[in-house]
Design a protein around this motif. Structure first.
Motif, PDB file in Angstrom:
ATOM      1  N   ALA A 117      76.116  36.355  86.838  1.00  0.00           N
ATOM      2  CA  ALA A 117      77.368  36.039  87.772  1.00  0.00           C
ATOM      3  C   ALA A 117      78.297  37.168  87.737  1.00  0.00           C
ATOM      4  O   ALA A 117      78.678  37.594  88.788  1.00  0.00           O
ATOM      5  CB  ALA A 117      78.066  35.088  86.585  1.00  0.00           C
ATOM      6  N   TYR A 118      78.187  38.202  86.670  1.00  0.00           N
ATOM      7  CA  TYR A 118      79.053  39.452  87.026  1.00  0.00           C
ATOM      8  C   TYR A 118      78.260  40.298  87.839  1.00  0.00           C
ATOM      9  O   TYR A 118      79.082  40.874  88.939  1.00  0.00           O
ATOM     10  CB  TYR A 118      79.220  39.966  85.662  1.00  0.00           C
ATOM     11  N   ILE A 119      77.018  40.114  88.160  1.00  0.00           N
ATOM     12  CA  ILE A 119      76.376  41.175  89.053  1.00  0.00           C
ATOM     13  C   ILE A 119      76.547  40.699  90.436  1.00  0.00           C
ATOM     14  O   ILE A 119      76.845  41.259  91.479  1.00  0.00           O
ATOM     15  CB  ILE A 119      74.740  41.432  88.804  1.00  0.00           C
ATOM     16  N   VAL A 120      76.399  39.234  90.382  1.00  0.00           N
ATOM     17  CA  VAL A 120      76.531  38.623  91.765  1.00  0.00           C
ATOM     18  C   VAL A 120      77.990  38.898  92.378  1.00  0.00           C
ATOM     19  O   VAL A 120      78.207  39.180  93.649  1.00  0.00           O
ATOM     20  CB  VAL A 120      76.198  37.204  91.814  1.00  0.00           C
ATOM     21  N   THR A 121      78.821  38.600  91.514  1.00  0.00           N
ATOM     22  CA  THR A 121      80.529  38.816  91.680  1.00  0.00           C
ATOM     23  C   THR A 121      80.584  40.365  92.341  1.00  0.00           C
ATOM     24  O   THR A 121      81.447  40.522  93.053  1.00  0.00           O
ATOM     25  CB  THR A 121      81.281  38.230  90.608  1.00  0.00           C
ATOM     26  N   PHE A 143      80.260  44.649  98.654  1.00  0.00           N
ATOM     27  CA  PHE A 143      79.957  44.627 100.047  1.00  0.00           C
ATOM     28  C   PHE A 143      81.190  43.796 100.889  1.00  0.00           C
ATOM     29  O   PHE A 143      80.896  43.265 102.093  1.00  0.00           O
ATOM     30  CB  PHE A 143      78.597  43.711 100.310  1.00  0.00           C
ATOM     31  N   GLN A 144      82.303  43.302 100.365  1.00  0.00           N
ATOM     32  CA  GLN A 144      83.314  42.896 101.024  1.00  0.00           C
ATOM     33  C   GLN A 144      83.014  41.516 101.522  1.00  0.00           C
ATOM     34  O   GLN A 144      83.305  41.258 102.723  1.00  0.00           O
ATOM     35  CB  GLN A 144      83.950  43.861 101.948  1.00  0.00           C
ATOM     36  N   MET A 145      82.320  40.803 100.569  1.00  0.00           N
ATOM     37  CA  MET A 145      81.849  39.426 101.095  1.00  0.00           C
ATOM     38  C   MET A 145      82.734  38.362 100.518  1.00  0.00           C
ATOM     39  O   MET A 145      83.041  38.277  99.263  1.00  0.00           O
ATOM     40  CB  MET A 145      80.384  39.090 100.759  1.00  0.00           C
ATOM     41  N   GLU A 146      83.054  37.146 101.052  1.00  0.00           N
ATOM     42  CA  GLU A 146      83.799  36.071 100.598  1.00  0.00           C
ATOM     43  C   GLU A 146      83.068  34.975  99.846  1.00  0.00           C
ATOM     44  O   GLU A 146      83.665  34.455  99.164  1.00  0.00           O
ATOM     45  CB  GLU A 146      84.833  35.467 101.870  1.00  0.00           C
ATOM     46  N   HIS A 147      81.714  35.072 100.464  1.00  0.00           N
ATOM     47  CA  HIS A 147      80.783  33.931  99.746  1.00  0.00           C
ATOM     48  C   HIS A 147      79.510  34.500 100.162  1.00  0.00           C
ATOM     49  O   HIS A 147      79.204  35.427 100.846  1.00  0.00           O
ATOM     50  CB  HIS A 147      81.022  32.745 100.440  1.00  0.00           C
ATOM     51  N   LEU A 148      78.432  33.784  99.565  1.00  0.00           N
ATOM     52  CA  LEU A 148      76.983  34.445  99.450  1.00  0.00           C
ATOM     53  C   LEU A 148      76.495  34.423 101.033  1.00  0.00           C
ATOM     54  O   LEU A 148      75.693  35.157 101.157  1.00  0.00           O
ATOM     55  CB  LEU A 148      76.127  33.597  98.726  1.00  0.00           C
ATOM     56  N   TYR A 172      69.133  53.749 101.618  1.00  0.00           N
ATOM     57  CA  TYR A 172      70.587  52.931 101.833  1.00  0.00           C
ATOM     58  C   TYR A 172      70.783  52.102 100.762  1.00  0.00           C
ATOM     59  O   TYR A 172      71.841  52.158 100.146  1.00  0.00           O
ATOM     60  CB  TYR A 172      70.405  51.870 103.224  1.00  0.00           C
ATOM     61  N   PHE A 173      69.976  51.160 100.329  1.00  0.00           N
ATOM     62  CA  PHE A 173      70.282  50.255  98.967  1.00  0.00           C
ATOM     63  C   PHE A 173      70.187  51.204  97.766  1.00  0.00           C
ATOM     64  O   PHE A 173      71.413  50.844  97.128  1.00  0.00           O
ATOM     65  CB  PHE A 173      69.038  49.476  99.009  1.00  0.00           C
ATOM     66  N   LEU A 174      69.659  52.313  97.586  1.00  0.00           N
ATOM     67  CA  LEU A 174      69.736  53.144  96.393  1.00  0.00           C
ATOM     68  C   LEU A 174      71.129  53.720  96.302  1.00  0.00           C
ATOM     69  O   LEU A 174      71.914  53.745  95.310  1.00  0.00           O
ATOM     70  CB  LEU A 174      68.571  54.018  96.166  1.00  0.00           C
ATOM     71  N   GLY A 175      71.568  54.142  97.576  1.00  0.00           N
ATOM     72  CA  GLY A 175      73.119  54.768  97.633  1.00  0.00           C
ATOM     73  C   GLY A 175      74.024  53.582  97.361  1.00  0.00           C
ATOM     74  O   GLY A 175      74.924  53.959  96.462  1.00  0.00           O
ATOM     75  N   HIS A 176      73.932  52.268  97.867  1.00  0.00           N
ATOM     76  CA  HIS A 176      74.742  51.194  97.533  1.00  0.00           C
ATOM     77  C   HIS A 176      74.994  51.023  96.025  1.00  0.00           C
ATOM     78  O   HIS A 176      75.863  50.755  95.344  1.00  0.00           O
ATOM     79  CB  HIS A 176      74.574  50.172  98.393  1.00  0.00           C
ATOM     80  N   ALA A 177      73.535  50.930  95.444  1.00  0.00           N
ATOM     81  CA  ALA A 177      73.362  50.624  94.056  1.00  0.00           C
ATOM     82  C   ALA A 177      74.140  51.747  93.199  1.00  0.00           C
ATOM     83  O   ALA A 177      74.723  51.430  92.124  1.00  0.00           O
ATOM     84  CB  ALA A 177      71.955  50.501  93.586  1.00  0.00           C
ATOM     85  N   LYS A 178      74.051  53.001  93.474  1.00  0.00           N
ATOM     86  CA  LYS A 178      74.889  53.994  92.844  1.00  0.00           C
ATOM     87  C   LYS A 178      76.224  53.911  92.736  1.00  0.00           C
ATOM     88  O   LYS A 178      76.991  53.978  91.866  1.00  0.00           O
ATOM     89  CB  LYS A 178      74.208  55.502  93.230  1.00  0.00           C
ATOM     90  N   GLN A 179      76.640  53.491  94.120  1.00  0.00           N
ATOM     91  CA  GLN A 179      78.104  53.360  94.338  1.00  0.00           C
ATOM     92  C   GLN A 179      78.377  51.995  93.539  1.00  0.00           C
ATOM     93  O   GLN A 179      79.569  52.267  92.927  1.00  0.00           O
ATOM     94  CB  GLN A 179      78.624  52.967  95.781  1.00  0.00           C
ATOM     95  N   PHE A 180      77.670  51.162  93.428  1.00  0.00           N
ATOM     96  CA  PHE A 180      78.085  49.947  92.675  1.00  0.00           C
ATOM     97  C   PHE A 180      78.257  50.025  91.181  1.00  0.00           C
ATOM     98  O   PHE A 180      79.114  49.665  90.489  1.00  0.00           O
ATOM     99  CB  PHE A 180      77.128  48.634  92.976  1.00  0.00           C
TER     100      PHE A 180
END
Length: 112
Positions: free
Chosen positions: A63-67, A73-78, A99-107
Motif C-alpha cells: 500500500a505504501y509503495i503504490v501510494t 507520478f502525480q496520479m490521482e488514481h491507478l 527511464y524507469f531506474l531514474g524514476h526508481a532512484k528519485q522515488f
C-alpha cells in the motif's frame, strides 16, 4: 527453517519500533492500519501469530509503495496517466530501463 526464524525475528524488530496499540487513531501507524482493515488476527506479538502478521506487513508495504508511486507520478488514481509519461522509444530496452531506474532512484531518494 533457519530463514523462517530470521523472518520472525525481523518482524519482531519491526513491531517493536512501529507497532503500538496506543496509536490506534494515529493515521499511518501499523495499529491504525490493522484497525482500519479489521485484521483482528494481527497481534501485539508477531511471534505468536507469524503468518497473519507477515501477510499484514506485506499488505502495508504494498500500500505504501503504490501510494508513493501515485504521488511520485502525480496520479490521482491507478488509471491516471503518469506525469511525466514515458516518451522514449518503445523498442529500445536500454532507454526504457534507464527511464524507469531514474524514476526508481528519485522515488527512493524522496520517500525512503
Amino acid at each position: 527453517m533457519e530463514e523462517f526464524h530470521n523472518q520472525a525475528e525481523f518482524l519482531k524488530v519491526i513491531w517493536k519500533h512501529l507497532y503500538s496499540s496506543s496509536s490506534n487513531k494515529s493515521v499511518g501507524t501499523l495499529h491504525a492500519a490493522r484497525s482500519t482493515i479489521n485484521a483482528v488476527n494481527v497481534t501485539q506479538d508477531p511471534h505468536d501469530n507469524f503468518y497473519p502478521c507477515s501477510e499484514f506487513m506485506d499488505m502495508v508495504n504494498t500500500a505504501y509503495i503504490v501510494t508513493g508511486g501515485l504521488h511520485h507520478f502525480q496520479m490521482e488514481h491507478l488509471t491516471s496517466v503518469p506525469t511525466p509519461s514515458y516518451k522514449g522509444a518503445v523498442g529500445n530496452p536500454y532507454e526504457t530501463i534507464d527511464y524507469f531506474l531514474g524514476h526508481a532512484k528519485q522515488f527512493v531518494d524522496k520517500h525512503v
